[in-house]
Write a protein that holds these residues in place. Structure first.
Motif, PDB file in Angstrom:
ATOM      1  N   ARG A   5       0.845  -1.201   0.000  1.00  0.00           N
ATOM      2  CA  ARG A   5       0.000   0.000   0.000  1.00  0.00           C
ATOM      3  C   ARG A   5       0.877   1.247   0.000  1.00  0.00           C
ATOM      4  N   SER A   6       1.936   1.235   0.781  1.00  0.00           N
ATOM      5  CA  SER A   6       2.861   2.371   0.810  1.00  0.00           C
ATOM      6  C   SER A   6       3.496   2.588  -0.559  1.00  0.00           C
ATOM      7  N   LYS A   7       3.926   1.511  -1.195  1.00  0.00           N
ATOM      8  CA  LYS A   7       4.536   1.627  -2.526  1.00  0.00           C
ATOM      9  C   LYS A   7       3.543   2.207  -3.532  1.00  0.00           C
ATOM     10  N   MET A   8       2.276   1.826  -3.433  1.00  0.00           N
ATOM     11  CA  MET A   8       1.252   2.368  -4.329  1.00  0.00           C
ATOM     12  C   MET A   8       1.066   3.866  -4.089  1.00  0.00           C
ATOM     13  N   ILE A   9       1.032   4.269  -2.840  1.00  0.00           N
ATOM     14  CA  ILE A   9       0.867   5.689  -2.513  1.00  0.00           C
ATOM     15  C   ILE A   9       2.071   6.485  -3.005  1.00  0.00           C
ATOM     16  N   TYR A  10       3.281   5.973  -2.728  1.00  0.00           N
ATOM     17  CA  TYR A  10       4.488   6.681  -3.178  1.00  0.00           C
ATOM     18  C   TYR A  10       4.583   6.708  -4.706  1.00  0.00           C
ATOM     19  N   SER A  11       4.191   5.627  -5.365  1.00  0.00           N
ATOM     20  CA  SER A  11       4.192   5.611  -6.833  1.00  0.00           C
ATOM     21  C   SER A  11       3.218   6.642  -7.384  1.00  0.00           C
ATOM     22  N   SER A  12       2.077   6.773  -6.743  1.00  0.00           N
ATOM     23  CA  SER A  12       1.109   7.793  -7.149  1.00  0.00           C
ATOM     24  C   SER A  12       1.683   9.194  -6.951  1.00  0.00           C
ATOM     25  N   ALA A  13       2.421   9.385  -5.865  1.00  0.00           N
ATOM     26  CA  ALA A  13       3.051  10.684  -5.613  1.00  0.00           C
ATOM     27  C   ALA A  13       4.114  10.989  -6.667  1.00  0.00           C
ATOM     28  N   LEU A  15       4.072   9.895  -9.787  1.00  0.00           N
ATOM     29  CA  LEU A  15       3.319  10.218 -11.003  1.00  0.00           C
ATOM     30  C   LEU A  15       2.722  11.625 -10.926  1.00  0.00           C
ATOM     31  N   LEU A  16       2.162  11.973  -9.789  1.00  0.00           N
ATOM     32  CA  LEU A  16       1.584  13.303  -9.615  1.00  0.00           C
ATOM     33  C   LEU A  16       2.651  14.391  -9.739  1.00  0.00           C
ATOM     34  N   VAL A  54       9.572   4.773  -2.864  1.00  0.00           N
ATOM     35  CA  VAL A  54       9.094   3.557  -3.535  1.00  0.00           C
ATOM     36  C   VAL A  54      10.156   2.467  -3.409  1.00  0.00           C
TER      37      VAL A  54
END
Length: 134
Positions: A5-13, A15-16, A54
């Motif tokens: 879940r952390s990796k998904m959040i950081y990956s989204s950050a 990308l953003l 990530v």
């Protein structure tokens, strides 16, 4: 928070930050002059910080802070070297975005602001992390 879940959040950050950074370059004429001048580099450094998170999700936040500062400063100082082969890379779109074009002292400040802001956001927006993550 679990690691995936952390990796998904950081990956989204990541990308953003990429989208916002590219947007700040593409639409810079619509931004206030101060933001147009400084925002892209700060967002690039923010992207680097979140990419470190990530890759090193289980490591303390301060290690990502230091690693992203070292990486960003290393890229900037590499611009002092103007060899033909690396300048050839810098003329490509990807090479220019990653390696930059020429050394500027102000970029070091922009990177520092972007990384410290991202660290602070990371540190204080997710209070469920244990204190040893700092």
């Amino acid at each position: 928070m679990n690691v995936m879940r952390s990796k998904m959040i950081y990956s989204s950050a990541v990308l953003l930050a990429m989208i916002m950074g590219l947007g700040s370059r593409a639409f810079g004429e619509r931004l206030p002059p101060f933001a147009a001048s400084h925002l892209g580099d700060a967002l690039w450094a923010s992207m680097i910080y979140f990419a470190c998170r990530v890759l090193f999700t289980r490591k303390p936040l301060w290690q990502s802070l230091l690693l992203s500062l070292c990486f960003s400063f290393g890229i900037e100082f590499s611009q002092l070297y103007q060899g033909e082969w690396i300048n050839g890379l810098r003329t490509t779109r990807a090479g220019g975005l990653i390696l930059g074009k020429g050394f500027l002292w102000i970029d070091l400040l922009r990177y520092t602001v972007g990384i410290v802001f991202s660290y602070a956001l990371d540190r204080f927006c997710w209070p469920q992390k244990s204190n040893n993550d700092a």
